[in-house]
Write an enzyme that holds these catalytic residues in place. Structure first.
Site, PDB file in Angstrom:
ATOM      1  N   PRO A 111       0.811  -1.211   0.000  1.00  0.00           N
ATOM      2  CA  PRO A 111       0.000   0.000   0.000  1.00  0.00           C
ATOM      3  C   PRO A 111       0.848   1.267   0.000  1.00  0.00           C
ATOM      4  CG  PRO A 111      -0.872  -1.593   1.557  1.00  0.00           C
ATOM      5  CD  PRO A 111       0.447  -2.130   1.083  1.00  0.00           C
ATOM      6  N   GLU A 112       0.332   2.287  -0.674  1.00  0.00           N
ATOM      7  CA  GLU A 112       1.016   3.572  -0.730  1.00  0.00           C
ATOM      8  C   GLU A 112       0.548   4.443   0.439  1.00  0.00           C
ATOM      9  OE1 GLU A 112       2.857   4.303  -3.871  1.00  0.00           O
ATOM     10  OE2 GLU A 112       2.436   2.268  -4.529  1.00  0.00           O
ATOM     11  N   LYS A 119       3.649   5.280   5.760  1.00  0.00           N
ATOM     12  CA  LYS A 119       2.878   4.049   5.591  1.00  0.00           C
ATOM     13  C   LYS A 119       2.566   3.378   6.929  1.00  0.00           C
ATOM     14  CE  LYS A 119       5.062   3.113   1.136  1.00  0.00           C
ATOM     15  NZ  LYS A 119       5.742   2.085   0.324  1.00  0.00           N
ATOM     16  N   CYS A 153       1.912   2.913 -24.809  1.00  0.00           N
ATOM     17  CA  CYS A 153       2.137   4.125 -24.024  1.00  0.00           C
ATOM     18  C   CYS A 153       1.054   5.146 -24.363  1.00  0.00           C
ATOM     19  CB  CYS A 153       3.515   4.697 -24.347  1.00  0.00           C
ATOM     20  SG  CYS A 153       3.860   6.308 -23.598  1.00  0.00           S
ATOM     21  N   CYS A 204       3.060   7.966 -26.642  1.00  0.00           N
ATOM     22  CA  CYS A 204       3.682   7.709 -27.948  1.00  0.00           C
ATOM     23  C   CYS A 204       3.220   6.421 -28.616  1.00  0.00           C
ATOM     24  CB  CYS A 204       5.198   7.701 -27.818  1.00  0.00           C
ATOM     25  SG  CYS A 204       5.854   6.231 -26.988  1.00  0.00           S
ATOM     26  N   CYS A 244       8.239   3.235 -20.408  1.00  0.00           N
ATOM     27  CA  CYS A 244       8.136   3.385 -21.859  1.00  0.00           C
ATOM     28  C   CYS A 244       9.549   3.565 -22.400  1.00  0.00           C
ATOM     29  CB  CYS A 244       7.280   4.594 -22.218  1.00  0.00           C
ATOM     30  SG  CYS A 244       7.335   4.970 -23.995  1.00  0.00           S
TER      31      CYS A 244
END
EC number: 3.2.2.-
Length: 252
Positions: free
Chosen positions: A2-3, A51, A225, A228, A245
């Protein structure tokens, strides 16, 4: 894992359920704390730090970290008993900690010692962007993803935001921190991302909350992406999976 935003609104949910209420049951299923019983204590504060979660009741503070699989649930929910680490009940509600990576009962007066090593909290009242930027830039040869995930730099970035930040600033996760033109912009963008998502479960870094359009690169290996059209690459060989990417992101 978890963030910081997930932990922030988990704390908000626990605060709404428990704060100001007297515990009628406290069952800590960790051998070291098996005899701890906070029944009769009033939960007077619930807070997050990066956290980490703290539930303060009486002279004690229940410190938890969700790690990879942990969660807190409010109300009566079906969970295999062996997964439950703690049960807290009041006269009208119940909170259970499931698969918590860290669970300890600390002295309230010194509970913040457990997180003293953390950098500025992205969602905390002590957020200091210039300190975070200086921390980030301290080792210019360090891989960017590694630095962003270091909670001593700033507290709250997990693997999702790490990969998204690398994309937004056009750097490969393996690019040296020293290739960043403005570390202050990076930490400020990290703060903005977490702040905008702090009260919602449907996280977005693109600004689009529609299903499947919320993220730039994380979890999108083999998909085009959004800028692009090149297929997003991934590497699962390290400690954390990375996404990038190959056109929009460079090593310098």
């Amino acid at each position: 894992m978890p963030e910081g935003d997930t932990v922030f609104h988990t704390a908000a949910a626990l605060r709404a359920a428990l704060e100001g209420k007297t515990l009628t049951r406290c069952d800590v299923r960790v051998p070291r704390y098996a005899t701890v019983d906070l029944s009769g204590a009033v939960v007077d504060e619930v807070l997050s730090r990066g956290k980490h979660l703290f539930i303060r009741a009486g002279s004690a503070s229940i410190h938890s970290h969700l790690k990879m699989e942990g969660a807190w649930r409010i109300g009566h929910t079906k969970v295999a008993p062996h997964r439950i680490r703690i049960v807290l009940e009041t006269a009208d509600t119940r909170a259970i900690g499931i698969d918590l990576g860290i669970l300890e009962v600390l002295d309230r007066g010194t509970d913040m010692d457990a997180v003293a090593y953390l950098g500025p909290d992205l969602l905390g009242p002590d957020w200091e962007p210039r300190v975070a930027a200086d921390n980030l830039a301290a080792d210019p040869d360090r891989p960017l993803a590694q630095a962003l995930l270091d909670q001593r730099v700033m507290a709250g970035v997990g693997n999702v935001y790490c990969n998204e930040l690398c994309f937004v600033f056009g750097r490969l996760p393996t690019a040296p921190v020293g290739t960043l033109k403005d570390p202050l912009r990076v930490v400020q963008r990290a703060r903005d991302m977490l702040w905008l998502n702090r009260s919602r479960w449907n996280r977005t870094t693109t600004g689009d909350t529609r299903n499947g359009r919320q993220l730039w690169v994380y979890g999108r290996a083999g998909e085009p992406c959004r800028r692009c059209g090149t297929l997003i690459q991934t590497d699962r060989g390290g400690e954390r999976v990375t996404y990038w990417c190959p056109v929009c992101q460079t090593a310098s």
